[in-house]
Design a protein around this motif. Structure first.
Motif, PDB file in Angstrom:
ATOM      1  N   UNK A   9       0.737  -1.187   0.061  1.00 61.91           N
ATOM      2  CA  UNK A   9      -0.152  -0.015  -0.027  1.00 61.91           C
ATOM      3  C   UNK A   9       0.846   1.401  -0.039  1.00 61.91           C
ATOM      4  N   UNK A  10       2.076   1.159   0.193  1.00 58.05           N
ATOM      5  CA  UNK A  10       2.865   2.254   0.414  1.00 58.05           C
ATOM      6  C   UNK A  10       3.206   3.227  -0.869  1.00 58.05           C
ATOM      7  N   UNK A  11       3.264   2.447  -2.133  1.00 57.21           N
ATOM      8  CA  UNK A  11       3.299   3.081  -3.485  1.00 57.21           C
ATOM      9  C   UNK A  11       2.121   4.386  -3.289  1.00 57.21           C
ATOM     10  N   UNK A  12       1.046   3.995  -3.325  1.00 54.54           N
ATOM     11  CA  UNK A  12      -0.295   5.088  -3.228  1.00 54.54           C
ATOM     12  C   UNK A  12      -0.031   6.153  -2.007  1.00 54.54           C
ATOM     13  N   UNK A  13       0.342   5.557  -1.103  1.00 53.03           N
ATOM     14  CA  UNK A  13       0.708   6.562  -0.074  1.00 53.03           C
ATOM     15  C   UNK A  13       1.668   7.759  -0.219  1.00 53.03           C
ATOM     16  N   UNK A  14       2.866   6.997  -0.876  1.00 50.71           N
ATOM     17  CA  UNK A  14       3.977   7.763  -1.146  1.00 50.71           C
ATOM     18  C   UNK A  14       3.753   8.763  -2.254  1.00 50.71           C
ATOM     19  N   UNK A  15       2.615   8.552  -3.103  1.00 56.89           N
ATOM     20  CA  UNK A  15       2.256   9.564  -4.235  1.00 56.89           C
ATOM     21  C   UNK A  15       1.712  10.780  -3.527  1.00 56.89           C
ATOM     22  N   UNK A  16       0.762  10.502  -2.349  1.00 52.99           N
ATOM     23  CA  UNK A  16       0.205  11.564  -1.652  1.00 52.99           C
ATOM     24  C   UNK A  16       1.309  12.343  -0.988  1.00 52.99           C
ATOM     25  N   UNK A  17       2.294  11.556  -0.458  1.00 56.25           N
ATOM     26  CA  UNK A  17       3.224  12.156   0.458  1.00 56.25           C
ATOM     27  C   UNK A  17       4.223  13.079  -0.380  1.00 56.25           C
ATOM     28  N   UNK A  18       4.350  12.635  -1.504  1.00 55.45           N
ATOM     29  CA  UNK A  18       5.228  13.482  -2.389  1.00 55.45           C
ATOM     30  C   UNK A  18       4.402  15.085  -2.702  1.00 55.45           C
ATOM     31  N   UNK A  19       3.016  14.973  -2.922  1.00 48.10           N
ATOM     32  CA  UNK A  19       2.372  16.112  -3.001  1.00 48.10           C
ATOM     33  C   UNK A  19       2.150  16.938  -1.784  1.00 48.10           C
ATOM     34  N   UNK A  20       2.200  16.345  -0.781  1.00 53.42           N
ATOM     35  CA  UNK A  20       2.180  17.145   0.495  1.00 53.42           C
ATOM     36  C   UNK A  20       3.409  17.848   0.721  1.00 53.42           C
ATOM     37  N   UNK A  21       4.680  17.116   0.294  1.00 50.75           N
ATOM     38  CA  UNK A  21       5.655  17.704   0.627  1.00 50.75           C
ATOM     39  C   UNK A  21       6.299  18.913  -0.483  1.00 50.75           C
ATOM     40  N   UNK A  22       5.501  18.748  -1.656  1.00 50.62           N
ATOM     41  CA  UNK A  22       5.713  19.960  -2.382  1.00 50.62           C
ATOM     42  C   UNK A  22       4.794  21.144  -2.137  1.00 50.62           C
ATOM     43  N   UNK A  23       3.727  20.790  -1.409  1.00 49.40           N
ATOM     44  CA  UNK A  23       2.594  21.822  -0.953  1.00 49.40           C
ATOM     45  C   UNK A  23       3.353  22.497   0.138  1.00 49.40           C
ATOM     46  N   UNK A  24       4.116  21.829   1.118  1.00 51.65           N
ATOM     47  CA  UNK A  24       4.518  22.256   2.197  1.00 51.65           C
ATOM     48  C   UNK A  24       5.808  23.005   1.667  1.00 51.65           C
ATOM     49  N   UNK A  25       6.877  22.674   0.801  1.00 52.75           N
ATOM     50  CA  UNK A  25       7.706  23.790   0.442  1.00 52.75           C
ATOM     51  C   UNK A  25       7.240  24.777  -0.309  1.00 52.75           C
TER      52      UNK A  25
END
Length: 92
Positions: free
Chosen positions: A17-33
């Protein structure tokens, strides 16, 4: 893997399941930056919802060691930023 959502409890997630979660995590990181507060809030909720959807909740009296700790849904951008590693909230 055992995942704790701060203030809620623990869920057990299969590694696939971590592939799907990592995609959201990448988006979250960009939004935070970029300082995108509304986007950050939406993506954080989507990430936590996905963990809840894919995971199996552990009983409240279970005290398993958490391999991953995620912020509470109401965490601020600054609080989440303090929790980040180089890979974001979820390691690759």
């Amino acid at each position: 893997m055992i995942v704790r959502i701060m203030g809620e409890g623990q869920v057990e997630l299969a590694d696939d399941h971590f592939v799907a979660l990592n995609e959201l995590d990448d988006v979250l990181l960009k939004e935070m930056e970029s300082g995108d507060g509304p986007g950050f809030r939406t993506t954080l909720h989507a990430l936590l919802d996905k963990v809840r959807e894919l995971g199996t909740p552990l009983p409240d009296d279970s005290l398993e060691p958490s391999e991953l700790i995620l912020p509470a849904p109401d965490a601020t951008l600054e609080e989440v930023r303090a929790m980040l590693s180089d890979d974001g909230l979820i390691p690759n």
